[in-house]
Design an enzyme around this catalytic site. Sequence first.
Site, PDB file in Angstrom:
ATOM      1  N   CYS A  70       6.174  -0.094   7.196  1.00 45.20           N
ATOM      2  CA  CYS A  70       6.112   0.589   6.541  1.00 45.20           C
ATOM      3  C   CYS A  70       6.986   1.048   5.439  1.00 45.20           C
ATOM      4  O   CYS A  70       8.016   1.268   6.366  1.00 45.20           O
ATOM      5  CB  CYS A  70       5.393   1.442   7.346  1.00 45.20           C
ATOM      6  SG  CYS A  70       5.091   2.967   6.639  1.00 45.20           S
ATOM      7  N   LEU A  71       7.052   1.520   4.458  1.00 42.52           N
ATOM      8  CA  LEU A  71       7.814   2.334   3.480  1.00 42.52           C
ATOM      9  C   LEU A  71       8.391   3.199   4.589  1.00 42.52           C
ATOM     10  O   LEU A  71       9.570   3.689   4.125  1.00 42.52           O
ATOM     11  CB  LEU A  71       6.988   2.306   1.940  1.00 42.52           C
ATOM     12  CG  LEU A  71       7.007   1.232   0.941  1.00 42.52           C
ATOM     13  CD1 LEU A  71       6.596   1.383  -0.219  1.00 42.52           C
ATOM     14  CD2 LEU A  71       8.321  -0.427   1.114  1.00 42.52           C
ATOM     15  N   GLY A  80       0.711  -1.347  -0.047  1.00 48.19           N
ATOM     16  CA  GLY A  80      -0.045  -0.053  -0.273  1.00 48.19           C
ATOM     17  C   GLY A  80       0.940   1.493   0.141  1.00 48.19           C
ATOM     18  O   GLY A  80       2.350   1.531   0.360  1.00 48.19           O
ATOM     19  N   HIS A 134      -2.567   7.293   7.265  1.00 47.06           N
ATOM     20  CA  HIS A 134      -1.852   8.262   6.826  1.00 47.06           C
ATOM     21  C   HIS A 134      -1.792   9.342   6.131  1.00 47.06           C
ATOM     22  O   HIS A 134      -1.439  10.374   6.606  1.00 47.06           O
ATOM     23  CB  HIS A 134      -0.528   7.600   5.782  1.00 47.06           C
ATOM     24  CG  HIS A 134       0.024   6.703   5.493  1.00 47.06           C
ATOM     25  ND1 HIS A 134       1.654   6.666   6.722  1.00 47.06           N
ATOM     26  CD2 HIS A 134      -0.043   5.737   4.994  1.00 47.06           C
ATOM     27  CE1 HIS A 134       2.659   6.093   6.860  1.00 47.06           C
ATOM     28  NE2 HIS A 134       2.080   5.061   6.391  1.00 47.06           N
ATOM     29  N   HIS A 148      -4.400   1.251   7.454  1.00 49.01           N
ATOM     30  CA  HIS A 148      -3.200   1.660   7.768  1.00 49.01           C
ATOM     31  C   HIS A 148      -2.795   2.948   6.653  1.00 49.01           C
ATOM     32  O   HIS A 148      -2.160   3.629   6.828  1.00 49.01           O
ATOM     33  CB  HIS A 148      -2.216   0.438   7.127  1.00 49.01           C
ATOM     34  CG  HIS A 148      -0.405   0.956   6.787  1.00 49.01           C
ATOM     35  ND1 HIS A 148       0.503   0.839   8.687  1.00 49.01           N
ATOM     36  CD2 HIS A 148       0.139   2.050   6.826  1.00 49.01           C
ATOM     37  CE1 HIS A 148       1.404   0.990   7.808  1.00 49.01           C
ATOM     38  NE2 HIS A 148       1.681   1.405   7.216  1.00 49.01           N
ATOM     39  N   GLU A 149      -3.482   2.813   5.264  1.00 47.90           N
ATOM     40  CA  GLU A 149      -3.136   3.754   3.623  1.00 47.90           C
ATOM     41  C   GLU A 149      -3.672   4.743   4.223  1.00 47.90           C
ATOM     42  O   GLU A 149      -3.442   5.998   4.232  1.00 47.90           O
ATOM     43  CB  GLU A 149      -3.266   3.026   3.319  1.00 47.90           C
ATOM     44  CG  GLU A 149      -2.357   2.334   2.787  1.00 47.90           C
ATOM     45  CD  GLU A 149      -0.806   2.818   2.951  1.00 47.90           C
ATOM     46  OE1 GLU A 149      -0.591   2.919   2.520  1.00 47.90           O
ATOM     47  OE2 GLU A 149      -0.278   1.182   2.803  1.00 47.90           O
ATOM     48  N   GLN A 185       2.927   9.983   2.033  1.00 46.32           N
ATOM     49  CA  GLN A 185       4.397   9.071   1.972  1.00 46.32           C
ATOM     50  C   GLN A 185       5.336   9.660   0.468  1.00 46.32           C
ATOM     51  O   GLN A 185       6.021   9.271   0.795  1.00 46.32           O
ATOM     52  CB  GLN A 185       4.268   7.925   1.486  1.00 46.32           C
ATOM     53  CG  GLN A 185       3.456   6.882   3.145  1.00 46.32           C
ATOM     54  CD  GLN A 185       3.357   5.531   3.136  1.00 46.32           C
ATOM     55  OE1 GLN A 185       2.591   5.021   2.120  1.00 46.32           O
ATOM     56  NE2 GLN A 185       4.334   5.349   3.034  1.00 46.32           N
TER      57      GLN A 185
HETATM   58 ZN    ZN Z   1       2.572   2.924   5.884  1.00 45.96          ZN
END
Ligand code: ZN
Length: 177
Positions: A100-101, A49, A146, A142-143, A54
């Site tokens: 998470c990236l 995701g 953000h 999660h996304e 991000q």
């Molecule tokens: Zn993330």
Amino acid sequence: MSILKVARMGHPVLRERARRVEPTEIKSPAFQKLVDDMIETMREYDGIGLAAPQVHEKIRLAIIGIEDGEGRERHIRVLPVINPELTPIGRDTAEDWEGCLSLPNLRGRVVRPDRVQLRALDRRGNRIELDLEGYTARVAQHEIDHLDGVLFIDRMKSLETLTFMDEFAKHWAHQDD
Ligand code: ZN
């Protein structure tokens, strides 16, 4: 298409609340390119995701990866969502590992509602409404967090399970709930 630079924890963009996307923006070539670039970026870094903040874009857009198939057949379907809203369905919760990236090489366990209803616009500007369950419901939560400046570590009940990836691989990767 291009691979975008991913903001890492500590960059203020990850802590801001993203603005809503105007329906008129959606069809613009710049917006459509951003969606394509986000999908390419997510795939390049093996994410499941990716949210617009991000990649330094303060708008309510996220890519949700949906795992299909198993083993060699496994692939990730992508669902871009615009101005998404989530409502938990029922009271069941589930605990699982998240990464998470923007927090490279870390994993931690997070408790979240197990089923959610997702309402959003798709990349053509059409309304979509989906019931999500299990890991996909987790990815969506999660996304969408953000978009409100929330990281998974904020959702951890304690930091006790915060784990570096190599230690995760050694000690935890093969344990299934
Ligand atoms: Zn993330």
